[in-house]
Design a protein around this motif. Structure first.
Motif, PDB file in Angstrom:
ATOM      1  N   LYS A 113       0.752   4.647   0.172  1.00  0.00           N
ATOM      2  CA  LYS A 113       1.999   3.945   0.491  1.00  0.00           C
ATOM      3  C   LYS A 113       3.119   4.921   0.830  1.00  0.00           C
ATOM      4  O   LYS A 113       3.812   4.766   1.838  1.00  0.00           O
ATOM      5  CB  LYS A 113       2.460   3.063  -0.687  1.00  0.00           C
ATOM      6  CG  LYS A 113       1.529   1.911  -1.006  1.00  0.00           C
ATOM      7  CD  LYS A 113       2.044   1.089  -2.176  1.00  0.00           C
ATOM      8  CE  LYS A 113       2.039   1.804  -3.518  1.00  0.00           C
ATOM      9  NZ  LYS A 113       0.717   2.218  -3.998  1.00  0.00           N
ATOM     10  N   THR A 114       3.297   5.917  -0.013  1.00  0.00           N
ATOM     11  CA  THR A 114       4.401   6.852   0.218  1.00  0.00           C
ATOM     12  C   THR A 114       4.140   7.685   1.471  1.00  0.00           C
ATOM     13  O   THR A 114       5.045   7.906   2.283  1.00  0.00           O
ATOM     14  CB  THR A 114       4.595   7.760  -1.016  1.00  0.00           C
ATOM     15  OG1 THR A 114       4.996   6.916  -2.103  1.00  0.00           O
ATOM     16  CG2 THR A 114       5.653   8.814  -0.783  1.00  0.00           C
ATOM     17  N   SER A 136       8.470   7.452  -4.225  1.00  0.00           N
ATOM     18  CA  SER A 136       7.913   6.099  -4.243  1.00  0.00           C
ATOM     19  C   SER A 136       8.972   5.000  -4.345  1.00  0.00           C
ATOM     20  O   SER A 136       9.103   4.172  -3.466  1.00  0.00           O
ATOM     21  CB  SER A 136       6.926   5.958  -5.397  1.00  0.00           C
ATOM     22  OG  SER A 136       5.720   6.602  -5.088  1.00  0.00           O
ATOM     23  N   ASN A 138       9.146   2.127  -5.797  1.00  0.00           N
ATOM     24  CA  ASN A 138       8.499   0.905  -5.324  1.00  0.00           C
ATOM     25  C   ASN A 138       8.453  -0.213  -6.352  1.00  0.00           C
ATOM     26  O   ASN A 138       7.730  -1.180  -6.186  1.00  0.00           O
ATOM     27  CB  ASN A 138       7.092   1.247  -4.836  1.00  0.00           C
ATOM     28  CG  ASN A 138       6.257   1.887  -5.941  1.00  0.00           C
ATOM     29  OD1 ASN A 138       6.584   1.779  -7.124  1.00  0.00           O
ATOM     30  ND2 ASN A 138       5.175   2.533  -5.566  1.00  0.00           N
ATOM     31  N   GLU A 160       8.132   0.675   0.095  1.00  0.00           N
ATOM     32  CA  GLU A 160       6.788   0.442  -0.425  1.00  0.00           C
ATOM     33  C   GLU A 160       6.874  -0.570  -1.553  1.00  0.00           C
ATOM     34  O   GLU A 160       7.843  -0.605  -2.310  1.00  0.00           O
ATOM     35  CB  GLU A 160       6.081   1.731  -0.840  1.00  0.00           C
ATOM     36  CG  GLU A 160       6.773   2.655  -1.790  1.00  0.00           C
ATOM     37  CD  GLU A 160       5.915   3.873  -2.146  1.00  0.00           C
ATOM     38  OE1 GLU A 160       6.199   4.949  -1.618  1.00  0.00           O
ATOM     39  OE2 GLU A 160       4.975   3.736  -2.949  1.00  0.00           O
ATOM     40  N   ARG A 318       1.750  15.594  -2.267  1.00  0.00           N
ATOM     41  CA  ARG A 318       0.721  14.769  -1.630  1.00  0.00           C
ATOM     42  C   ARG A 318       0.134  15.608  -0.499  1.00  0.00           C
ATOM     43  O   ARG A 318       0.770  15.819   0.519  1.00  0.00           O
ATOM     44  CB  ARG A 318       1.325  13.486  -1.088  1.00  0.00           C
ATOM     45  CG  ARG A 318       1.777  12.535  -2.209  1.00  0.00           C
ATOM     46  CD  ARG A 318       2.915  11.711  -1.736  1.00  0.00           C
ATOM     47  NE  ARG A 318       3.351  10.724  -2.702  1.00  0.00           N
ATOM     48  CZ  ARG A 318       4.430  10.847  -3.474  1.00  0.00           C
ATOM     49  NH1 ARG A 318       5.184  11.934  -3.436  1.00  0.00           N
ATOM     50  NH2 ARG A 318       4.768   9.882  -4.293  1.00  0.00           N
TER      51      ARG A 318
HETATM   52 MG   LIG Z   1       4.142   5.804  -3.741  1.00  0.00          MG
END
Ligand SMILES: [Mg+2]
Ligand SMILES: Nc1ncnc2c1ncn2[C@@H]1O[C@H](COP(=O)(O)OP(=O)(O)OP(=O)(O)O)[C@@H](O)[C@H]1O
Length: 453
Positions: A113-114, A136, A138, A160, A318
């Motif tokens: 998502k991110t 995030s 979210n 997100e 990430r």
């Molecule tokens: Mg995320």
């Protein structure tokens, strides 16, 4: 932000003012962490697991907050409400209504998502002012906090939507109703909480169920469970996929030395060559999702390809790739972990290593419930199957992973904590090796990645 008086805030959230001037103006975004309060902002006093935000109300006001959104009097200027989180949602709703024509893009899925949010925002910035959270943000707190940073010039808002339980995404959609909704994948993250993959799918489908008829549902057709969501939306469906001939798809996929994809991008019958700046075999799928969104907002294909090429990893840990002077490549993917993102990272690390030596420094994948032991064993075997024969397993909770990898023939080192991994690897890593670092957030392996890089 859109400036508003405390009186207007109180009206938007159904609250009452205490020790506060209704004409005082809120000029900065709200914050739920008193250390992040900006002068002119609102401090949102959330009761968390470890701390009660109300205890920091005075500190927040001393730091410049105009007032506190709180469930009990704080001694500081306060907008008093029954439930702070609900009130924050109401405030965000009012902000979006005032903003007027901001178009919301919603992204959900078990992994990515991110990453996809950052890619989408990077593309949409080519079309106009775009707001997206860093990281995030979210949840029922993070999402409205981000919404509150929108102003009347904001054209696109990229968010997100996390599914922590049934109804969660449906609630988030009442705060920020997406016009374009993206479902990336349905995996097994948080399986412990949901009980089954079908239950996870139902929770994620709430995003496309909320879409209006003139909206677009962007669905990953490589994932059968996501593809089936086409029946649950009133919106027009756009499919994207690596493996199948979808509306938006890729072929001639290749990866360079650092696992950065290069491929032919097909969007609604047009095509263009794309090189991605991001590393990871799974990034093709994320890029396809982003390209599908870009097409919805009218970004041309050449510009989409150009923007994809300049995208870099903006949210930390990430698939961060660090190349050391001695040729060691450190893959810091320690932001979180679940079985699918583990598999993606292991394959990417093995690709980068090629015929060279690959290490994986791995720790627990949290929140998997009764499937946990089996899932860890599978990751241990998957590492070896991918060609990664040197493992450093951090923490006792990941022991099933260590045992399965050892049984499959890997060279396995067990250490109690991240510091142990750093000390061990200092002596073992040789020039030219590839080192992947990955576990659930709580294990704290990002420090291993940082130390190694
Ligand atoms: Mg995320
Ligand atoms: N399409 C994908 N498939 C599998 N793994 C992915 C995919 N995209 C990203 N990942 C990996 O998943 C991990 C988490 O990535 P990211 O933070 O983008 O996901 P997220 O869905 O936002 O996570 P969270 O639920 O914690 O907010 C990273 O290790 C990343 O490399």
């Amino acid at each position: 932000v859109i400036e508003r008086t405390l009186g207007s805030v109180a009206a938007a959230v159904g609250g009452r003012l205490r020790d506060a001037d209704p004409a005082a103006l809120v000029t900065a975004e709200p914050a739920a962490d008193s250390r992040l309060v900006k002068p002119g902002g609102l401090f949102v006093a959330v009761v968390g697991q470890r701390v009660d935000g109300h205890d920091f109300a005075r500190a927040a006001v001393a730091a410049g907050a105009v007032a506190v959104l709180a469930a009990r009097p704080t001694g500081a200027p306060t907008v008093l409400v029954d439930d702070v989180v609900t009130a924050l949602g109401a405030l965000a709703r009012a902000v979006l209504a005032d903003a007027g024509s901001t178009q919301v893009v919603g992204i959900t899925g078990s992994s990515g998502k991110t990453t996809a949010k950052d890619l989408v925002a990077h593309l949409l910035r080519r079309r106009g002012q775009t707001v997206a959270p860093i990281g995030s943000y979210n949840t029922e707190i993070g999402l409205p906090l981000t919404v509150c940073t929108v102003d009347r010039a904001t054209r696109h808002l990229v968010l997100e939507y996390s599914a922590r339980r049934q109804g969660h995404i449906a609630y988030l959609c009442t705060i920020a109703m997406p016009h374009i909704g993206v479902v990336l994948n349905v995996g097994t993250a948080h399986l412990g909480e949901f009980g089954s993959r079908a239950a996870i799918a139902a929770a994620k489908a709430e995003l496309v169920e909320a879409l209006p008829a003139d909206g677009a549902a962007i669905l990953n057709v490589d994932d059968d469970v996501v593809a089936a969501m086409r029946r649950r939306t009133a919106a027009r469906v756009v499919g994207f996929g690596v493996e199948r001939r979808a509306d938006v798809h890729a072929d001639r996929i290749q990866f360079d030395r650092l696992a950065r994809p290069r491929f032919r991008l097909h969007v609604h019958g047009e095509q263009v060559d794309v090189r991605l700046g991001l590393s990871g075999l799974h990034q093709v799928s994320n890029a396809l999702a982003a390209a599908a969104v870009a097409a919805e907002v009218g970004l041309g294909l050449a510009e989409t390809a150009d923007a994809l090429a300049s995208a870099t990893a903006v949210s930390r840990w990430r698939m961060e790739v660090h190349e050391r002077a001695d040729g060691v490549v450190v893959l810091n993917d320690a932001y979180n972990a679940n079985p699918e993102s583990m598999a993606a990272a292991l394959r990417s690390a093995a690709h980068i290593a090629g015929n060279g030596r690959a290490w994986a420094v791995l720790g627990e994948m949290a929140e998997l419930g009764p499937e946990s032991v089996r899932a860890h064993e599978e990751v241990g075997r998957a590492a070896v199957a991918a060609g990664i024969h040197h493992l450093v397993v951090v923490g006792a909770a990941a022991e099933p992973l260590a045992a399965a990898a050892a049984a499959a023939g890997a060279d396995v080192h067990r250490v109690p904590d991240p510091a142990g991994a750093v000390a061990l690897l200092a002596n073992l890593v040789r020039p030219g090796d590839v080192v992947l670092v990955k576990a659930s957030r709580a294990v704290g392996l990002e420090q291993v990645g940082t130390a190694l890089a």
